[in-house]
Design a protein around this motif. Structure first.
Motif, short mmCIF file in Angstrom:
data_model
loop_
_atom_site.label_atom_id
_atom_site.label_comp_id
_atom_site.label_asym_id
_atom_site.label_seq_id
_atom_site.Cartn_x
_atom_site.Cartn_y
_atom_site.Cartn_z
N THR A 48 0.80 -1.23 0.00
CA THR A 48 0.00 0.00 0.00
C THR A 48 0.83 1.28 0.00
OG1 THR A 48 -1.76 -1.19 1.15
CG2 THR A 48 -1.83 1.23 1.24
N HIS A 51 1.70 3.35 -3.46
CA HIS A 51 0.73 3.91 -4.40
C HIS A 51 0.78 5.43 -4.56
CE1 HIS A 51 -0.83 0.01 -5.16
NE2 HIS A 51 -1.36 -0.15 -3.96
N ALA A 57 2.17 1.71 -9.15
CA ALA A 57 1.61 0.40 -9.50
C ALA A 57 2.70 -0.55 -9.96
CB ALA A 57 0.55 0.57 -10.59
N ALA A 60 4.88 -1.54 -7.01
CA ALA A 60 4.23 -2.54 -6.17
C ALA A 60 4.45 -3.94 -6.74
CB ALA A 60 2.75 -2.23 -6.03
N TRP A 61 4.30 -4.06 -8.05
CA TRP A 61 4.52 -5.38 -8.65
C TRP A 61 5.98 -5.81 -8.51
CZ3 TRP A 61 3.00 -9.89 -9.63
CH2 TRP A 61 3.74 -10.72 -10.46
N GLU A 84 -4.07 -5.60 0.20
CA GLU A 84 -4.10 -4.19 -0.20
C GLU A 84 -5.03 -3.43 0.75
OE1 GLU A 84 -3.79 -0.77 -0.98
OE2 GLU A 84 -2.43 -2.04 -2.12
#
Length: 239
Positions: A48, A51, A57, A60-61, A84
């Motif tokens: 989280t 973001h 995004a 995060a991956w 999330e």
């Protein structure tokens, strides 16, 4: 009113890092806290905090996939799930709380401390943490700062607060579940605010101990007892 830390009598186990499990000593400490091999342990991963940043995004991956050499989600867990926090207020608690209680480790990744703390509170995770008997909280960067009394990234985090949102007003305070504040990434060449003298200056203004830790150092905290686990460089500043 009882402080959140008062509820933590030998139930939560924290391993607070700058950049994850970066060396054998930190990994050995993690296994000791788990009480079982990593290959037999179930993990939940919280992305989280990434973001608010441009490209969050993709970051995060990368964190979940273990790209760039960061070692947390990719350590070889028995299973890994993604939690999330921004989604949790909109779904039934019975859809996610059992998985949280069953996890052996909660990996809370880095990013924006202010955003992460906000959603830890809004989702209800902050209130549940003291109840997770036997769970290891593995913090990475912002994920480590979030459970401490003070946010050393407050000024930086304020830059990402949406216009008209008053969240930045209390940016300097975190959740206060442990009694020491780690200042991660000590000496990192791309982070001028993580130079030793800058950390010393910041630490002089807060009333709790500050532990400056580099990317090869972690703090092991069980029942408020703090142990430094390091193959690198660290320094403790008393209040």
């Amino acid at each position: 009113m009882r402080h959140p830390a008062d509820a933590l009598e030998v139930v939560m186990k924290f391993l607070l890092t700058s950049s994850g499990v970066t060396n054998p000593r930190i990994e050995s400490t993690l296994v000791d806290l788990l009480g079982k091999p990593i290959s037999e342990a179930a993990a939940l991963f919280v992305p989280t905090g990434l973001h608010p940043f441009p490209g969050g995004a993709g970051s995060a991956w990368d964190a979940i996939a273990g790209a760039g050499g960061d070692r947390a989600a990719g350590l070889g867990w028995k299973s890994v799930g993604v939690l999330e926090l921004t989604a949790l207020p909109s779904i039934r608690r019975e859809s996610w709380v059992p998985a949280l209680r069953e996890a052996d480790v909660l990996i809370v990744w880095g990013g924006d401390v202010l955003h992460l703390c906000h959603w830890m509170r809004e989702s209800g995770l902050a209130d549940l943490l003291p109840e997770l008997t036997g769970t290891v909280y593995l913090g990475v960067s912002a994920g480590s700062i979030a459970v401490t009394p003070y946010n050393c990234d407050a000024e930086f985090d304020r830059e990402f607060v949406p216009e008209g949102d008053d969240r930045g007003r209390d940016a300097d305070r975190a959740l206060g579940l442990v009694d020491v504040t780690p200042y991660p990434h000590l000496g990192h060449p791309s982070m001028p605010d993580a130079a030793l003298e800058e950390i010393r200056r910041w630490a002089a203004g807060i009333p709790v101990p500050t532990s400056a830790i580099d990317d090869d150092t972690a703090l092991r905290i069980v029942d408020h007892q703090v142990e430094v686990v390091s193959e690198g460089t660290w320094e403790l500043f008393e209040p």
